[in-house]
Design a protein around this motif. Structure first.
Motif, mmCIF file in Angstrom:
data_model
loop_
_atom_site.group_PDB
_atom_site.id
_atom_site.type_symbol
_atom_site.label_atom_id
_atom_site.label_comp_id
_atom_site.label_asym_id
_atom_site.label_seq_id
_atom_site.Cartn_x
_atom_site.Cartn_y
_atom_site.Cartn_z
ATOM 1 N N GLY A 208 -2.755 -34.494 25.002
ATOM 2 C CA GLY A 208 -3.480 -33.280 25.373
ATOM 3 C C GLY A 208 -3.770 -32.363 24.200
ATOM 4 O O GLY A 208 -4.126 -31.197 24.382
ATOM 5 N N LEU A 209 -3.649 -32.896 22.990
ATOM 6 C CA LEU A 209 -3.912 -32.067 21.798
ATOM 7 C C LEU A 209 -5.390 -32.203 21.448
ATOM 8 O O LEU A 209 -5.763 -32.854 20.476
ATOM 9 N N VAL A 210 -6.221 -31.537 22.243
ATOM 10 C CA VAL A 210 -7.664 -31.764 22.151
ATOM 11 C C VAL A 210 -8.342 -30.921 21.078
ATOM 12 O O VAL A 210 -9.566 -30.961 20.934
ATOM 13 N N ALA A 211 -7.569 -30.144 20.323
ATOM 14 C CA ALA A 211 -8.188 -29.374 19.241
ATOM 15 C C ALA A 211 -8.601 -30.283 18.090
ATOM 16 O O ALA A 211 -9.474 -29.932 17.307
ATOM 17 N N THR A 212 -7.969 -31.435 17.945
ATOM 18 C CA THR A 212 -8.426 -32.419 16.963
ATOM 19 C C THR A 212 -9.702 -33.042 17.507
ATOM 20 O O THR A 212 -9.688 -33.653 18.565
ATOM 21 N N HIS A 213 -10.795 -32.842 16.796
ATOM 22 C CA HIS A 213 -12.096 -33.286 17.302
ATOM 23 C C HIS A 213 -12.505 -34.617 16.695
ATOM 24 O O HIS A 213 -12.179 -34.904 15.537
ATOM 25 N N LEU A 214 -13.234 -35.394 17.479
ATOM 26 C CA LEU A 214 -13.770 -36.663 17.007
ATOM 27 C C LEU A 214 -15.271 -36.510 16.831
ATOM 28 O O LEU A 214 -15.991 -36.314 17.801
ATOM 29 N N GLY A 215 -15.724 -36.590 15.588
ATOM 30 C CA GLY A 215 -17.148 -36.469 15.340
ATOM 31 C C GLY A 215 -17.800 -37.825 15.239
ATOM 32 O O GLY A 215 -18.493 -38.260 16.141
ATOM 33 N N ARG B 42 -12.476 -14.176 9.909
ATOM 34 C CA ARG B 42 -12.974 -12.975 9.239
ATOM 35 C C ARG B 42 -14.209 -13.227 8.392
ATOM 36 O O ARG B 42 -15.101 -12.382 8.313
ATOM 37 N N GLU B 43 -14.251 -14.374 7.732
ATOM 38 C CA GLU B 43 -15.358 -14.642 6.814
ATOM 39 C C GLU B 43 -16.462 -15.466 7.473
ATOM 40 O O GLU B 43 -17.345 -15.982 6.792
ATOM 41 N N HIS B 44 -16.405 -15.615 8.775
ATOM 42 C CA HIS B 44 -17.411 -16.400 9.506
ATOM 43 C C HIS B 44 -17.543 -17.800 8.920
ATOM 44 O O HIS B 44 -18.630 -18.261 8.626
ATOM 45 N N GLY B 45 -16.387 -18.451 8.751
ATOM 46 C CA GLY B 45 -16.368 -19.800 8.198
ATOM 47 C C GLY B 45 -16.711 -20.856 9.243
ATOM 48 O O GLY B 45 -16.460 -22.036 9.023
ATOM 49 N N LEU B 46 -17.221 -20.429 10.373
ATOM 50 C CA LEU B 46 -17.634 -21.383 11.400
ATOM 51 C C LEU B 46 -18.750 -20.767 12.223
ATOM 52 O O LEU B 46 -18.895 -19.553 12.292
ATOM 53 N N GLN B 47 -19.529 -21.672 12.812
ATOM 54 C CA GLN B 47 -20.489 -21.199 13.810
ATOM 55 C C GLN B 47 -20.191 -21.924 15.117
ATOM 56 O O GLN B 47 -19.592 -21.366 16.015
ATOM 57 N N CYS B 48 -20.552 -23.212 15.205
ATOM 58 C CA CYS B 48 -20.262 -23.893 16.480
ATOM 59 C C CYS B 48 -18.788 -24.232 16.611
ATOM 60 O O CYS B 48 -18.267 -24.343 17.702
ATOM 61 N N GLY B 49 -18.105 -24.431 15.473
ATOM 62 C CA GLY B 49 -16.662 -24.643 15.514
ATOM 63 C C GLY B 49 -16.211 -26.082 15.678
ATOM 64 O O GLY B 49 -15.009 -26.349 15.642
ATOM 65 N N PHE B 50 -17.152 -26.997 15.823
ATOM 66 C CA PHE B 50 -16.732 -28.381 16.081
ATOM 67 C C PHE B 50 -15.936 -28.964 14.912
ATOM 68 O O PHE B 50 -14.933 -29.636 15.095
ATOM 69 N N CYS B 51 -16.378 -28.674 13.698
ATOM 70 C CA CYS B 51 -15.744 -29.264 12.514
ATOM 71 C C CYS B 51 -14.499 -28.505 12.082
ATOM 72 O O CYS B 51 -13.749 -28.958 11.222
ATOM 73 N N THR B 52 -14.326 -27.298 12.657
ATOM 74 C CA THR B 52 -13.319 -26.354 12.142
ATOM 75 C C THR B 52 -11.888 -26.905 12.109
ATOM 76 O O THR B 52 -11.176 -26.671 11.128
ATOM 77 N N PRO B 53 -11.432 -27.635 13.129
ATOM 78 C CA PRO B 53 -10.044 -28.131 13.055
ATOM 79 C C PRO B 53 -9.777 -28.939 11.787
ATOM 80 O O PRO B 53 -8.729 -28.778 11.145
ATOM 81 N N GLY B 54 -10.728 -29.790 11.426
ATOM 82 C CA GLY B 54 -10.557 -30.592 10.210
ATOM 83 C C GLY B 54 -10.542 -29.720 8.967
ATOM 84 O O GLY B 54 -9.744 -29.921 8.049
#
Lengths: 178, 286
Positions: free
Chosen positions: A51-58, A112-124
């Motif tokens: 259930g650790l779904v924050a790790t995304h599969l692209g 704070r620095e808006h290092g993401l927009q959609c957030g899909f890649c963010t966990p990696g």
């Protein structure tokens, strides 16, 4: 012949899809015990079994970096490692970053620095950033870009991601090893 | 996509691994770092019946044996970046290592696995060829040494037999030689379009005593640019000879074009990258 023996399965250690292979590891400090079909990669095991779904599969073939986790302290693409290979290891996912009532400095930096927009890649990116700052607490922009070069973001253009890592570097507690 | 089913074997020592390969031969694949094999499994480009996971059989030592640096069959790319013995005794390996994939790839991928995978654009194929490395292959029946010049057959194909495992790769020590690796990749860390490995023994400061130049990505297998080496041997490393060597290296290329670069572009890169690597080596730079 000597075979790796794992509890519950007599030698030889051979597993097929039906019986599964007993696999034990520690994820974010929590010991887990699973019976796994060897063909399943670690990312699917983390997401579907734990259930650790924050790790995304692209991309699921080692190109995009979204599924990046740490295994025994080293960055690993969890789509390129079999779940059964995690046996006996210590796995860290992005779920382990935040405390009960605060985000990790790496997460705060990206927010704070808006290092993401959609957030899909963010966990990696967060895991790669954590790894960088633990090894190189005060990285240059070049070192930041090099260490994060295995992660693809299609939104930000990376400029704000580099800023986020800089912010995190300034706010990582001294001696924090995650 | 998800990998198709396979039987998974995880031997705990080398002999068990070799027994497994002897038994399952053609239908088995060796799983080392998995950074090329697992993508192929996920995409179902590879559907082995049996996977022999060698990650728990040791073979991860780095040792000196006379004039040779010996890398165990499971030494990972990251060790080339970090190990002080590699940096001192085999600097070409240390210089090429950061160009291999990305940090997460280098943490898992292995030197022997890269050679066995035989991607013609891989850094380590050209490095092994430039250094006259020797691959030690073992099977249940015995051991043999395969010079790098005899390892690569065609793209993704080597002279290794299905029952053989690379237990070590032997790289001649070259700590006192000048060396460099240059490549052109579309995106940092991606497989390169082409690359050039250069090793030079400078005889009396300026003059080249011996030159080794190997190219990746410009033919079906990594190639030695022997004409370019001949141009430099005994000559000063000046503009004229560097340019002549670069031209000879471009002539050694036998590229075919693909989506990443035409044949002409790759031939052009062979010359440009050889020139850059020679200048880097002369400067003692990366």
């Amino acid at each position: 012949m000597t075979w790796a023996t794992t509890a519950g399965m007599g030698p030889p250690t051979i597993a097929t899809g039906h019986e599964g292979m007993l696999t034990e590891f520690v994820v974010n400090g929590r010991p887990v015990q699973l019976r796994l079909d060897p063909r399943r990669h670690l990312a699917d095991v983390l997401r579907q079994d734990l259930g650790l779904v924050a790790t995304h599969l692209g991309c699921e073939h080692g190109v995009c970096g979204s599924c990046t986790v740490r295994v025994d302290g080293d960055l690993v693409r969890s789509c390129l490692m079999l779940g059964v290979q995690a046996d006996g290891t210590r796995v860290e996912t992005v779920e382990g970053l935040a405390g009960p009532d605060h985000l990790h400095p790496v997460q705060q930096g990206f927010a704070r620095e808006h290092g993401l927009q959609c957030g899909f890649c963010t966990p990696g990116f967060l895991m790669a950033t954590l790894d960088l700052l633990e090894r190189t607490p005060h990285p240059t922009d070049e070192e930041i870009r090099e260490h994060l070069s295995g992660n693809i973001c299609r939104c930000t253009g990376y400029v704000n991601i580099v800023k986020a890592v800089r912010w995190a570097a300034e706010h990582m507690p001294a001696g924090d090893d995650g | 996509m998800k990998a198709a089913s396979f039987a998974y074997l995880r031997p705990a020592d080398l002999d068990s691994a070799l027994d497994a390969l002897a038994e399952h031969g053609e239908e088995a694949k060796v799983l080392a770092g998995g950074q090329s094999l697992v993508p192929m499994l996920n995409l179902r480009l590879a559907r082995p019946g049996v996977l022999v996971d060698i990650n728990r059989i040791g073979l991860d030592e780095i040792a000196l044996d006379g004039d040779v640096l010996v890398l165990g069959g499971l030494v990972r790319h990251v060790a080339l970046e970090r190990d002080p013995v590699v940096a001192r005794e085999a600097p070409l390996l240390a210089r090429a290592a950061p160009l291999i994939g990305h940090a997460a790839i280098r943490n898992r991928g292995t030197v022997a696995g890269s050679l066995a995978h035989a991607d013609p654009a891989a850094e380590l194929g050209a490095v092994a060829l430039a250094l006259d490395a020797v691959v030690v292959a073992r099977s249940a029946g015995g051991e043999r040494a395969i010079p790098a010049t005899e390892l690569f057959e065609s793209p993704f194909s080597t002279t290794l037999r299905p029952d053989e495992l690379i237990t070590a790769v032997r790289f001649p020590r070259h700590g006192s030689w000048a060396c460099a690796y240059q490549e052109m990749a579309i995106r940092a860390g991606d497989f390169a379009v082409a690359g050039a490995a250069v090793v030079l023994r400078l005889a009396d400061g300026e003059r080249v005593g011996e030159a080794r130049i190997a190219l990746s990505g410009v033919a079906g297998v990594p190639v030695r640019a022997t004409e370019a080496e001949a141009v430099l041997t005994g000559a000063p490393l000046d503009e004229e000879h560097v340019a002549a060597a670069a031209r000879a290296a471009a002539d050694a290329a036998r590229p075919s074009g693909d989506v990443h670069g035409s044949a002409d572009y790759r031939r052009h890169l062979a010359g440009v990258l050889t020139r850059r690597a020679l200048l880097d080596a002369a400067r003692g730079g990366p």
